[in-house]
Scaffold this active site. Structure first.
Site, PDB file in Angstrom:
ATOM      1  N   THR A 377      11.732  67.669  77.875  1.00  0.00           N
ATOM      2  CA  THR A 377      10.883  68.031  79.011  1.00  0.00           C
ATOM      3  C   THR A 377       9.699  68.711  78.360  1.00  0.00           C
ATOM      4  O   THR A 377       9.729  68.961  77.155  1.00  0.00           O
ATOM      5  CB  THR A 377      11.649  69.024  79.914  1.00  0.00           C
ATOM      6  OG1 THR A 377      12.723  68.354  80.544  1.00  0.00           O
ATOM      7  CG2 THR A 377      10.788  69.657  80.994  1.00  0.00           C
ATOM      8  N   THR A 395       8.855  66.439  83.591  1.00  0.00           N
ATOM      9  CA  THR A 395       9.896  65.808  82.787  1.00  0.00           C
ATOM     10  C   THR A 395      10.208  64.392  83.256  1.00  0.00           C
ATOM     11  O   THR A 395       9.878  64.029  84.383  1.00  0.00           O
ATOM     12  CB  THR A 395      11.202  66.651  82.879  1.00  0.00           C
ATOM     13  OG1 THR A 395      12.151  66.174  81.946  1.00  0.00           O
ATOM     14  CG2 THR A 395      11.825  66.593  84.269  1.00  0.00           C
ATOM     15  N   ASN A 397      13.438  63.800  82.430  1.00  0.00           N
ATOM     16  CA  ASN A 397      14.810  64.247  82.149  1.00  0.00           C
ATOM     17  C   ASN A 397      15.130  64.103  80.668  1.00  0.00           C
ATOM     18  O   ASN A 397      14.718  64.944  79.888  1.00  0.00           O
ATOM     19  CB  ASN A 397      15.838  63.568  83.049  1.00  0.00           C
ATOM     20  CG  ASN A 397      17.153  64.332  83.068  1.00  0.00           C
ATOM     21  OD1 ASN A 397      17.190  65.492  82.677  1.00  0.00           O
ATOM     22  ND2 ASN A 397      18.225  63.718  83.488  1.00  0.00           N
ATOM     23  N   ASP A 419      20.556  64.575  87.456  1.00  0.00           N
ATOM     24  CA  ASP A 419      20.576  66.018  87.732  1.00  0.00           C
ATOM     25  C   ASP A 419      21.315  66.349  89.030  1.00  0.00           C
ATOM     26  O   ASP A 419      21.600  67.508  89.309  1.00  0.00           O
ATOM     27  CB  ASP A 419      19.146  66.581  87.801  1.00  0.00           C
ATOM     28  CG  ASP A 419      18.609  66.956  86.425  1.00  0.00           C
ATOM     29  OD1 ASP A 419      19.388  66.935  85.457  1.00  0.00           O
ATOM     30  OD2 ASP A 419      17.414  67.281  86.313  1.00  0.00           O
ATOM     31  N   SER A 448      17.180  71.491  89.715  1.00  0.00           N
ATOM     32  CA  SER A 448      16.530  71.506  88.407  1.00  0.00           C
ATOM     33  C   SER A 448      16.638  72.889  87.776  1.00  0.00           C
ATOM     34  O   SER A 448      16.834  73.893  88.468  1.00  0.00           O
ATOM     35  CB  SER A 448      15.048  71.159  88.601  1.00  0.00           C
ATOM     36  OG  SER A 448      14.344  71.318  87.396  1.00  0.00           O
ATOM     37  N   SER A 449      16.484  72.924  86.457  1.00  0.00           N
ATOM     38  CA  SER A 449      16.397  74.216  85.771  1.00  0.00           C
ATOM     39  C   SER A 449      14.960  74.559  85.411  1.00  0.00           C
ATOM     40  O   SER A 449      14.696  75.634  84.866  1.00  0.00           O
ATOM     41  CB  SER A 449      17.220  74.178  84.480  1.00  0.00           C
ATOM     42  OG  SER A 449      18.563  73.905  84.769  1.00  0.00           O
ATOM     43  N   GLY A 469      14.152  72.245  77.932  1.00  0.00           N
ATOM     44  CA  GLY A 469      15.447  72.633  77.374  1.00  0.00           C
ATOM     45  C   GLY A 469      16.607  72.505  78.332  1.00  0.00           C
ATOM     46  O   GLY A 469      17.667  73.090  78.102  1.00  0.00           O
ATOM     47  N   GLY A 470      16.421  71.754  79.442  1.00  0.00           N
ATOM     48  CA  GLY A 470      17.528  71.570  80.372  1.00  0.00           C
ATOM     49  C   GLY A 470      18.040  72.922  80.844  1.00  0.00           C
ATOM     50  O   GLY A 470      17.274  73.799  81.239  1.00  0.00           O
TER      51      GLY A 470
HETATM   52  O1  DON Z   1      15.178  69.393  85.833  1.00  0.00           O
HETATM   53  C1  DON Z   1      15.966  69.707  84.955  1.00  0.00           C
HETATM   54  O2  DON Z   1      16.560  70.753  84.939  1.00  0.00           O
HETATM   55  C2  DON Z   1      16.171  68.750  83.804  1.00  0.00           C
HETATM   56  N1  DON Z   1      15.958  67.405  84.225  1.00  0.00           N
HETATM   57  C3  DON Z   1      15.239  69.153  82.723  1.00  0.00           C
HETATM   58  C4  DON Z   1      15.426  68.348  81.490  1.00  0.00           C
HETATM   59  C5  DON Z   1      14.932  69.044  80.301  1.00  0.00           C
HETATM   60  O3  DON Z   1      14.462  70.133  80.338  1.00  0.00           O
HETATM   61  C6  DON Z   1      15.108  68.364  79.052  1.00  0.00           C
HETATM   62  N2  DON Z   1      14.504  69.196  78.023  1.00  0.00           N
HETATM   63  N3  DON Z   1      14.449  69.450  76.991  1.00  0.00           N
END
Ligand code: DON
Length: 565
Positions: A377, A395, A397, A419, A448-449, A469-470
């Site tokens: 992301t 993102t 994803n 997600d 989402s995060s 960073g998810g």
């Molecule tokens: O929206 C979210 O929380 C995830 N799809 C974000 C994915 C993400 O941050 C991947 N990153 N490094």
């Protein structure tokens, strides 16, 4: 006496707009007087600075930057995905939370990712046309231009089109990604055709041209951004989905809407903190964790000591446990936002945290752990000289999203449907557990995060950050804020300090390489299951203090760049 006062005022006022340089610091931010741009990619930062220099504001620069990233950072920059932005409008002093998250198509159903036996078919939620939510990025950028921008939206496509048409020199980071993802991407002939021309894995310094993407961007320039939702680009997308059994149709695209809401607000040791409301979980939980952490004097327990990290970990566990149960799309589920944000609720949680003993996650709430993937992301922050500020995370994803490119369109589609919680209690790619509140439904946005953050001082943005960073986004941002407020670090030091992460399940305390071994031993003694991990998040941060803009790009991603105007 009068003269002394005048001399003092003179010296103070000339200090006031000098950069806060502390030669004792080990790391230093970039500083400037007319604005700042921080992103994960040099081409994108440069495009945005050029917009600021040509009289554009933070919104214009953000649009140019986001389109540029769609060309130069294909694993995360995008027009096939979605995201969130906080925008502080200087003329009104108001902050807007802009939700351009992907949306489930009208035919989506709760069980769409389950097989006949009721088990999750993970390849379907991750790497099929059904994994794609209706993309929101172009609509989000259009909203930014129309509501806040000074320059023409279509002109902001210029730098991206040039880079796609003429090509650009592949960076070390991109060359690494092409090598790393070659096997995974080989399932998509269209992706291979574009990113592995004549089968070659591009190396640092090779030129990458993207003709199909350039054509799509030109269509957006000629027809306007609506081309993506109702024009020629929309038609190509809808035709491809219908011919290949994908769920998204022309009406889903035409119906896509940006949602604009007030940000969630909290306070931390007297500072006002703003962030993204649901369907981002990050805003609610960063404020919740700050509220819990206010119960201890962290500056006394010390930066990154075992004691402080114990408090952080226990706060993280409580917040992520709540995330799994309560958070989802607010248009579909009632979320107890004010309850979660209340100081009393957090104080009650803090009282149950032992000072020296880890609470096992199973005693916080039950669930099943799962491994991490390696996703991506991207975040950027921009401030202009008029005082407008934007903090934007978007993102597709995973790195390279669904790995699907519709032939001729040249951009990667997201796999954001993963997600959602495909089945209650079954973790998604980030090991995050969800329940009913985040189940799939037609027209719903997945939880989402992503967490753009602003801390205000005297009602104006003072600290602005965000991260990829998810699941680790929320805790990376949290520690950036703590490092500045509690530990008085400049933003460069605050960025570089080793980070930790716990997300309730799996019951693992991740610490970055460089986190001291003695503290790890102490934390193990408290009962924490400590594991050293790769890097945690990648913050792109601005601080505005006494009229000077400071910027710092997190070195955890290779090509980040902060540049002032
Ligand atoms: O929206 C979210 O929380 C995830 N799809 C974000 C994915 C993400 O941050 C991947 N990153 N490094």
């Amino acid at each position: 006496m009068r003269y002394t006062l005048i001399i003092f005022l003179f010296i103070f006022s000339s200090w006031a707009d000098q950069p806060l340089i502390n030669p004792d610091a080990r790391f230093h931010p970039v500083s400037s007087k007319n604005g700042m741009v921080v992103s994960q990619d040099g081409f994108a930062t440069d495009a945005a600075v050029a917009v600021l220099k040509s009289g554009g504001n933070a919104a214009d620069a953000a649009v140019a930057l986001a389109y540029t990233l769609a060309v130069t950072l294909p694993k995360a920059g995008n027009i096939g995905g979605g995201g969130f932005a906080l925008y502080f409008e200087a003329s009104t002093g108001k902050t807007y939370a802009i939700d351009f998250r992907e949306t489930a198509p009208a035919s989506a159903t709760k069980d769409m990712f389950l097989d006949k036996a009721g088990e999750v078919v993970s390849s379907k939620s991750k790497f099929s046309l059904d994994a794609c939510g209706v993309p929101g990025t172009v609509a989000g950028l259009q909203y930014l231009s129309e509501k806040f921008g000074k320059l023409k939206h279509t002109d902001m496509l210029g730098p991206a089109i040039k880079l796609a048409e003429e090509g650009f020199s592949v960076s070390a980071g991109l060359a690494y990604d092409f090598q790393k993802y070659r096997k995974m991407l080989s399932m998509s002939p269209e992706v291979m055709k574009i990113f592995y021309p004549q089968g070659k894995t591009l190396e640092q310094g090779d030129i990458l041209k993207q003709d199909a993407l350039a054509k799509t961007l030109r269509a957006l320039q000629k027809e306007g951004p609506n081309s993506f939702y109702t024009g020629s680009v929309a038609k190509l997308m809808a035709d491809y989905f219908s011919q290949n059994g994908g769920a998204i149709n022309a009406k889903d695209l035409a119906d896509y809407k940006v949602r604009v809401m007030p940000p969630v607000k909290g306070t931390y040791r007297g500072h006002e903190v703003l962030s993204m409301p649901p369907p981002s979980s990050g805003g609610v939980h960063i404020i919740q964790m700050l509220n819990i952490l206010e119960n201890w004097d962290l500056s006394q327990s010390g930066h990154n000591t075992a004691q402080t990290v114990h408090y952080l970990t226990e706060s993280m566990k409580r917040a992520y446990a709540d995330r799994s149960k309560f958070l989802g799309d607010p248009d579909f589920v009632d979320i107890p936002v004010s309850g979660l944000l209340s100081k009393k609720y957090s104080n009650d949680l803090a009282r149950k945290i032992s000072t020296l003993k880890a609470t096992p996650s199973t005693e916080v709430l039950p669930g099943k752990p799962a491994p991490y993937e390696s996703p991506d992301t991207t975040h950027f922050s921009i401030a202009d000289k008029e005082g407008n500020v934007i903090s934007l995370t978007y993102t597709i994803n995973f790195s390279f999203g669904s790995r699907i490119i519709i032939p001729g369109l040249g951009f990667i589609l997201n796999n954001e449907m993963d997600d959602f919680s495909a089945k209650a209690g079954v973790p998604n790619a980030y090991g995050l557990i969800g329940g009913e509140a985040n189940s799939v439904a037609a027209g719903k946005r997945p939880l989402s995060s992503m967490t753009p953050v602003m801390v205000l001082k005297n009602k104006k943005p003072w600290l602005v950050t965000g991260s990829p960073g998810g699941s680790k986004i929320i805790t990376a941002n949290l520690q950036l804020v703590l490092n500045v407020i509690d530990f008085k670090m400049n933003i460069a030091e605050a960025t570089n300090a080793p980070r930790v992460h716990h997300q309730w399940l799996p019951d693992i305390l991740n610490v970055e390489r460089g986190y001291p071994g003695d503290s790890i031993n102490l934390l193990k003694g408290f009962g924490h299951n400590v594991k050293t991990s790769g890097s945690l998040g990648c913050t792109e941060t601005i601080m505005i203090e006494n009229g000077i803009f400071y910027g710092y790009a997190d070195p955890r991603r290779i090509e980040g760049k902060a540049a002032g105007h």
